[in-house]
Scaffold this motif. Structure first.
Motif, PDB file in Angstrom:
ATOM      1  N   GLN A 163       0.854  -1.188   0.000  1.00  0.00           N
ATOM      2  CA  GLN A 163       0.000   0.000   0.000  1.00  0.00           C
ATOM      3  C   GLN A 163       0.894   1.244   0.000  1.00  0.00           C
ATOM      4  OE1 GLN A 163      -3.362  -0.729   0.382  1.00  0.00           O
ATOM      5  NE2 GLN A 163      -4.021   1.412   0.216  1.00  0.00           N
ATOM      6  N   VAL A 164       0.616   2.224  -0.856  1.00  0.00           N
ATOM      7  CA  VAL A 164       1.381   3.481  -0.768  1.00  0.00           C
ATOM      8  C   VAL A 164       0.432   4.682  -0.698  1.00  0.00           C
ATOM      9  CG1 VAL A 164       3.386   2.547  -2.035  1.00  0.00           C
ATOM     10  CG2 VAL A 164       1.672   3.850  -3.269  1.00  0.00           C
ATOM     11  N   ASP A 165       0.982   5.801  -0.251  1.00  0.00           N
ATOM     12  CA  ASP A 165       0.177   7.021  -0.117  1.00  0.00           C
ATOM     13  C   ASP A 165      -0.088   7.656  -1.482  1.00  0.00           C
ATOM     14  OD1 ASP A 165       0.125   6.725   2.597  1.00  0.00           O
ATOM     15  OD2 ASP A 165       1.925   7.960   2.917  1.00  0.00           O
ATOM     16  N   ASP A 166      -1.118   8.490  -1.508  1.00  0.00           N
ATOM     17  CA  ASP A 166      -1.506   9.172  -2.752  1.00  0.00           C
ATOM     18  C   ASP A 166      -0.326   9.878  -3.431  1.00  0.00           C
ATOM     19  OD1 ASP A 166      -4.000   8.356  -2.198  1.00  0.00           O
ATOM     20  OD2 ASP A 166      -4.904  10.351  -1.968  1.00  0.00           O
ATOM     21  N   ASP A 167       0.490  10.571  -2.630  1.00  0.00           N
ATOM     22  CA  ASP A 167       1.549  11.376  -3.249  1.00  0.00           C
ATOM     23  C   ASP A 167       2.693  10.522  -3.809  1.00  0.00           C
ATOM     24  OD1 ASP A 167       2.371  10.598  -0.749  1.00  0.00           O
ATOM     25  OD2 ASP A 167       3.446  12.465  -0.311  1.00  0.00           O
ATOM     26  N   GLN A 168       2.662   9.214  -3.551  1.00  0.00           N
ATOM     27  CA  GLN A 168       3.732   8.327  -4.037  1.00  0.00           C
ATOM     28  C   GLN A 168       3.303   7.506  -5.259  1.00  0.00           C
ATOM     29  OE1 GLN A 168       6.866   7.684  -2.375  1.00  0.00           O
ATOM     30  NE2 GLN A 168       6.278   9.676  -1.547  1.00  0.00           N
ATOM     31  N   ILE A 169       1.985   7.399  -5.454  1.00  0.00           N
ATOM     32  CA  ILE A 169       1.467   6.360  -6.342  1.00  0.00           C
ATOM     33  C   ILE A 169       1.990   6.477  -7.778  1.00  0.00           C
ATOM     34  CG2 ILE A 169      -0.759   7.456  -7.012  1.00  0.00           C
ATOM     35  CD1 ILE A 169      -0.441   3.837  -5.857  1.00  0.00           C
ATOM     36  N   SER A 170       2.211   7.710  -8.243  1.00  0.00           N
ATOM     37  CA  SER A 170       2.587   7.842  -9.651  1.00  0.00           C
ATOM     38  C   SER A 170       4.049   7.465  -9.910  1.00  0.00           C
ATOM     39  CB  SER A 170       2.275   9.237 -10.174  1.00  0.00           C
ATOM     40  OG  SER A 170       2.818  10.163  -9.309  1.00  0.00           O
ATOM     41  N   SER A 171       4.770   7.010  -8.872  1.00  0.00           N
ATOM     42  CA  SER A 171       6.142   6.531  -9.093  1.00  0.00           C
ATOM     43  C   SER A 171       6.190   5.024  -9.326  1.00  0.00           C
ATOM     44  CB  SER A 171       7.021   6.814  -7.866  1.00  0.00           C
ATOM     45  OG  SER A 171       6.917   8.127  -7.479  1.00  0.00           O
ATOM     46  N   TYR A 172       5.026   4.361  -9.251  1.00  0.00           N
ATOM     47  CA  TYR A 172       5.019   2.895  -9.268  1.00  0.00           C
ATOM     48  C   TYR A 172       4.157   2.316 -10.387  1.00  0.00           C
ATOM     49  CZ  TYR A 172       6.837   3.039  -4.472  1.00  0.00           C
ATOM     50  OH  TYR A 172       7.614   3.246  -3.366  1.00  0.00           O
ATOM     51  N   GLY A 173       4.333   0.982 -10.630  1.00  0.00           N
ATOM     52  CA  GLY A 173       3.317   0.225 -11.347  1.00  0.00           C
ATOM     53  C   GLY A 173       2.206  -0.050 -10.335  1.00  0.00           C
ATOM     54  N   VAL A 174       0.963   0.078 -10.764  1.00  0.00           N
ATOM     55  CA  VAL A 174      -0.154  -0.005  -9.802  1.00  0.00           C
ATOM     56  C   VAL A 174      -1.122  -1.107 -10.236  1.00  0.00           C
ATOM     57  CG1 VAL A 174      -2.068   1.287  -8.747  1.00  0.00           C
ATOM     58  CG2 VAL A 174       0.084   2.442  -9.279  1.00  0.00           C
ATOM     59  N   LEU A 175      -1.602  -1.852  -9.223  1.00  0.00           N
ATOM     60  CA  LEU A 175      -2.468  -2.994  -9.497  1.00  0.00           C
ATOM     61  C   LEU A 175      -3.910  -2.553  -9.748  1.00  0.00           C
ATOM     62  CD1 LEU A 175      -1.391  -5.927  -9.221  1.00  0.00           C
ATOM     63  CD2 LEU A 175      -2.672  -6.091  -7.094  1.00  0.00           C
ATOM     64  N   ASP A 176      -4.489  -3.072 -10.820  1.00  0.00           N
ATOM     65  CA  ASP A 176      -5.923  -2.876 -11.065  1.00  0.00           C
ATOM     66  C   ASP A 176      -6.623  -4.090 -10.438  1.00  0.00           C
ATOM     67  OD1 ASP A 176      -8.428  -2.399 -11.967  1.00  0.00           O
ATOM     68  OD2 ASP A 176      -7.915  -2.310 -14.108  1.00  0.00           O
ATOM     69  N   VAL A 177      -7.205  -3.875  -9.276  1.00  0.00           N
ATOM     70  CA  VAL A 177      -7.692  -4.995  -8.452  1.00  0.00           C
ATOM     71  C   VAL A 177      -9.003  -5.565  -8.982  1.00  0.00           C
ATOM     72  CG1 VAL A 177      -8.491  -5.630  -6.132  1.00  0.00           C
ATOM     73  CG2 VAL A 177      -6.583  -4.024  -6.420  1.00  0.00           C
ATOM     74  N   LYS A 178      -9.039  -6.901  -9.113  1.00  0.00           N
ATOM     75  CA  LYS A 178     -10.296  -7.559  -9.476  1.00  0.00           C
ATOM     76  C   LYS A 178     -10.963  -8.126  -8.218  1.00  0.00           C
ATOM     77  CE  LYS A 178     -10.540 -11.475 -11.819  1.00  0.00           C
ATOM     78  NZ  LYS A 178     -10.230 -12.408 -12.882  1.00  0.00           N
ATOM     79  N   ASP A 179     -10.176  -8.893  -7.467  1.00  0.00           N
ATOM     80  CA  ASP A 179     -10.738  -9.532  -6.286  1.00  0.00           C
ATOM     81  C   ASP A 179      -9.710  -9.477  -5.165  1.00  0.00           C
ATOM     82  OD1 ASP A 179     -12.402 -10.919  -4.691  1.00  0.00           O
ATOM     83  OD2 ASP A 179     -12.131 -12.870  -5.681  1.00  0.00           O
ATOM     84  N   ASP A 180     -10.066  -8.805  -4.069  1.00  0.00           N
ATOM     85  CA  ASP A 180      -9.127  -8.650  -2.963  1.00  0.00           C
ATOM     86  C   ASP A 180      -9.374  -9.742  -1.934  1.00  0.00           C
ATOM     87  OD1 ASP A 180      -7.479  -7.837  -0.916  1.00  0.00           O
ATOM     88  OD2 ASP A 180      -7.822  -5.705  -1.331  1.00  0.00           O
ATOM     89  N   MET A 181      -8.396 -10.684  -1.825  1.00  0.00           N
ATOM     90  CA  MET A 181      -8.589 -11.823  -0.925  1.00  0.00           C
ATOM     91  C   MET A 181      -7.622 -11.738   0.241  1.00  0.00           C
ATOM     92  SD  MET A 181      -8.803 -14.554  -4.042  1.00  0.00           S
ATOM     93  CE  MET A 181      -7.697 -13.647  -5.103  1.00  0.00           C
ATOM     94  N   ASN A 182      -7.433 -10.556   0.748  1.00  0.00           N
ATOM     95  CA  ASN A 182      -6.532 -10.293   1.863  1.00  0.00           C
ATOM     96  C   ASN A 182      -5.082 -10.225   1.369  1.00  0.00           C
ATOM     97  OD1 ASN A 182      -5.775  -9.672   4.379  1.00  0.00           O
ATOM     98  ND2 ASN A 182      -6.124 -11.671   5.284  1.00  0.00           N
ATOM     99  N   ARG A 183      -4.198 -11.182   1.748  1.00  0.00           N
ATOM    100  CA  ARG A 183      -2.806 -11.085   1.264  1.00  0.00           C
ATOM    101  C   ARG A 183      -2.756 -11.248  -0.259  1.00  0.00           C
ATOM    102  NH1 ARG A 183       0.800  -9.518   4.438  1.00  0.00           N
ATOM    103  NH2 ARG A 183       0.745 -10.106   6.605  1.00  0.00           N
ATOM    104  N   LEU A 184      -3.608 -12.097  -0.778  1.00  0.00           N
ATOM    105  CA  LEU A 184      -3.621 -12.365  -2.218  1.00  0.00           C
ATOM    106  C   LEU A 184      -4.681 -11.498  -2.907  1.00  0.00           C
ATOM    107  CD1 LEU A 184      -2.330 -14.359  -4.250  1.00  0.00           C
ATOM    108  CD2 LEU A 184      -4.316 -15.824  -3.880  1.00  0.00           C
ATOM    109  N   VAL A 185      -4.303 -10.927  -4.042  1.00  0.00           N
ATOM    110  CA  VAL A 185      -5.219 -10.044  -4.782  1.00  0.00           C
ATOM    111  C   VAL A 185      -5.178 -10.461  -6.244  1.00  0.00           C
ATOM    112  CG1 VAL A 185      -5.718  -7.632  -5.360  1.00  0.00           C
ATOM    113  CG2 VAL A 185      -4.500  -8.157  -3.254  1.00  0.00           C
ATOM    114  N   SER A 186      -6.333 -10.782  -6.839  1.00  0.00           N
ATOM    115  CA  SER A 186      -6.273 -11.053  -8.271  1.00  0.00           C
ATOM    116  C   SER A 186      -6.441  -9.717  -9.011  1.00  0.00           C
ATOM    117  CB  SER A 186      -7.323 -12.082  -8.690  1.00  0.00           C
ATOM    118  OG  SER A 186      -8.587 -11.498  -8.669  1.00  0.00           O
ATOM    119  N   ALA A 187      -5.811  -9.641 -10.184  1.00  0.00           N
ATOM    120  CA  ALA A 187      -5.745  -8.332 -10.850  1.00  0.00           C
ATOM    121  C   ALA A 187      -6.232  -8.395 -12.294  1.00  0.00           C
ATOM    122  CB  ALA A 187      -4.310  -7.826 -10.832  1.00  0.00           C
ATOM    123  N   ARG A 188      -6.846  -7.291 -12.715  1.00  0.00           N
ATOM    124  CA  ARG A 188      -7.203  -7.156 -14.146  1.00  0.00           C
ATOM    125  C   ARG A 188      -5.966  -6.808 -14.938  1.00  0.00           C
ATOM    126  NH1 ARG A 188     -10.957  -3.907 -11.815  1.00  0.00           N
ATOM    127  NH2 ARG A 188     -12.831  -5.090 -11.335  1.00  0.00           N
ATOM    128  N   GLY A 189      -4.980  -6.220 -14.251  1.00  0.00           N
ATOM    129  CA  GLY A 189      -3.736  -5.837 -14.915  1.00  0.00           C
ATOM    130  C   GLY A 189      -2.984  -4.819 -14.074  1.00  0.00           C
TER     131      GLY A 189
END
Ligand code: UTP
Length: 313
Positions: A163-189
């Protein structure tokens, strides 16, 4: 038998411009965190996860890296003669068996995706890990080991996320979340370095990946993306679209961005405080420094209040 992850790619062909002039002659990965180069932390993490073959994607000027994992007969003989068995023991961590380590060249720094694709002949047709040595993760169970255990259940592609703060997010690749299963998250991309408005989540990808060989094939047809570089995230997205097999893993632990000066310094302080031989003396120094900074802060806050009062505002 189900395939295991035994190969890891370490892309170390970047220019390391944020650490110039130091990185003019020393690879970034050799810079020491306390007394061990960044690459040592990464190799230890990979070993703990069951990696047996270490593939370095290097560039010109990285020979110090190759020497680091080689024998040092004169040094070892000297230490043996002086009876310094404890130091010899420390050196054993740098030992990788002959044939276990391979170096291949990326001739031009065309991006992380291009660097990973350079390893395609050595990976051939099996799943593999990618570790970026400038991300150091302190964790009870090493980060890649956590991911490999989760991957045994999911297979497919997996990226370490935090998890990162709003002001940091544009420095990273970011997950497009499909299903959040706690530690594991499936992603659309994944979305590479989005603006805050376009960021699909606050889950950022760190430098830990487990990838299918298909990603290597796709990388070879991937065109330059964000920043004019061949992006690993673009090839992972192909798999997300066509095979729906991309997962994020919220690892347990703290990640330090040792590719940046501030992150490197934070890691240095935290790792030094954990060293028994440095702990007390260094902790005292940190407490005194923190006290001094606190006093300075109070002083400047006090001065501001005084100024506000004197101007009547
Ligand atoms: P960075 O984005 O940190 O770039 O690369 P860099 O060149 O290492 O450092 P700066 O930004 O100039 O200070 C992330 C990882 O990808 C590798 C780097 O070596 C680093 O491990 N990389 C990047 C390559 O191997 N090849 C490339 O073309 C780009």
């Amino acid at each position: 038998m189900r395939q295991k992850i035994t190969k890891a790619v370490f892309p170390v062909a970047g220019l390391g411009t944020r650490f110039l002039p130091a990185t003019k002659s020393i690879p970034k990965e050799i810079l020491p965190l306390v007394d061990r180069p960044l690459i040592q932390y990464c190799i230890d993490e990979a070993r703990a996860a069951g990696i047996k073959e270490f593939i370095f994607v290097t560039s010109r000027g990285k020979s110090a890296l190759e020497d680091y994992f080689d024998n040092a007969p004169e040094l070892e003989k000297n230490l043996r003669q002086k009876g310094k068995t404890d130091v010899l023991e420390i050196l054993r961590a740098t030992d990788v068996e002959s044939g276990g380590i391979a170096y291949i060249r990326q001739k031009k720094a065309l991006g992380l995706g291009h660097a990973v694709a350079c390893a395609h002949r050595l990976i051939a047709n099996e799943p593999f890990a990618v570790l970026l040595p400038d991300d150091v993760v302190a964790a009870d169970k090493p980060c890649l080991q956590q991911m490999v255990e989760a991957w045994e259940e999911t297979r497919g592609n997996m990226v370490g996320v935090m998890q990162v703060d709003d002001d940091q997010i544009s420095s990273y690749g970011v997950l497009d979340v499909k299903d959040d299963m706690n530690r594991l998250v499936s992603a659309r991309g994944l979305v590479e370095k989005p603006s805050l408005a376009d960021a699909p989540s606050r889950l950022a990808v760190i430098g830990r990946y487990i990838l299918t060989p298909r990603v290597l094939r796709d990388l070879r047809n991937t065109q330059p993306g964000v920043g004019g570089e061949i992006q690993l995230t673009d090839a992972i997205n192909q798999s997300a679209i066509e095979e729906d097999n991309v997962y994020g893993y919220r690892f347990e632990g703290k990640r330090y961005d040792c590719g940046s000066k501030a992150g490197f310094l934070e890691a240095t302080v935290d790792f030094a405080l954990k060293r028994p031989e440095l702990g007390d003396q260094f902790a005292r120094f940190i407490r005194l420094t923190a006290g001094r900074l606190g006093a300075d802060e109070l002083k400047s806050a006090g001065l501001k209040t005084a100024t506000l009062k004197s101007t009547g505002s």
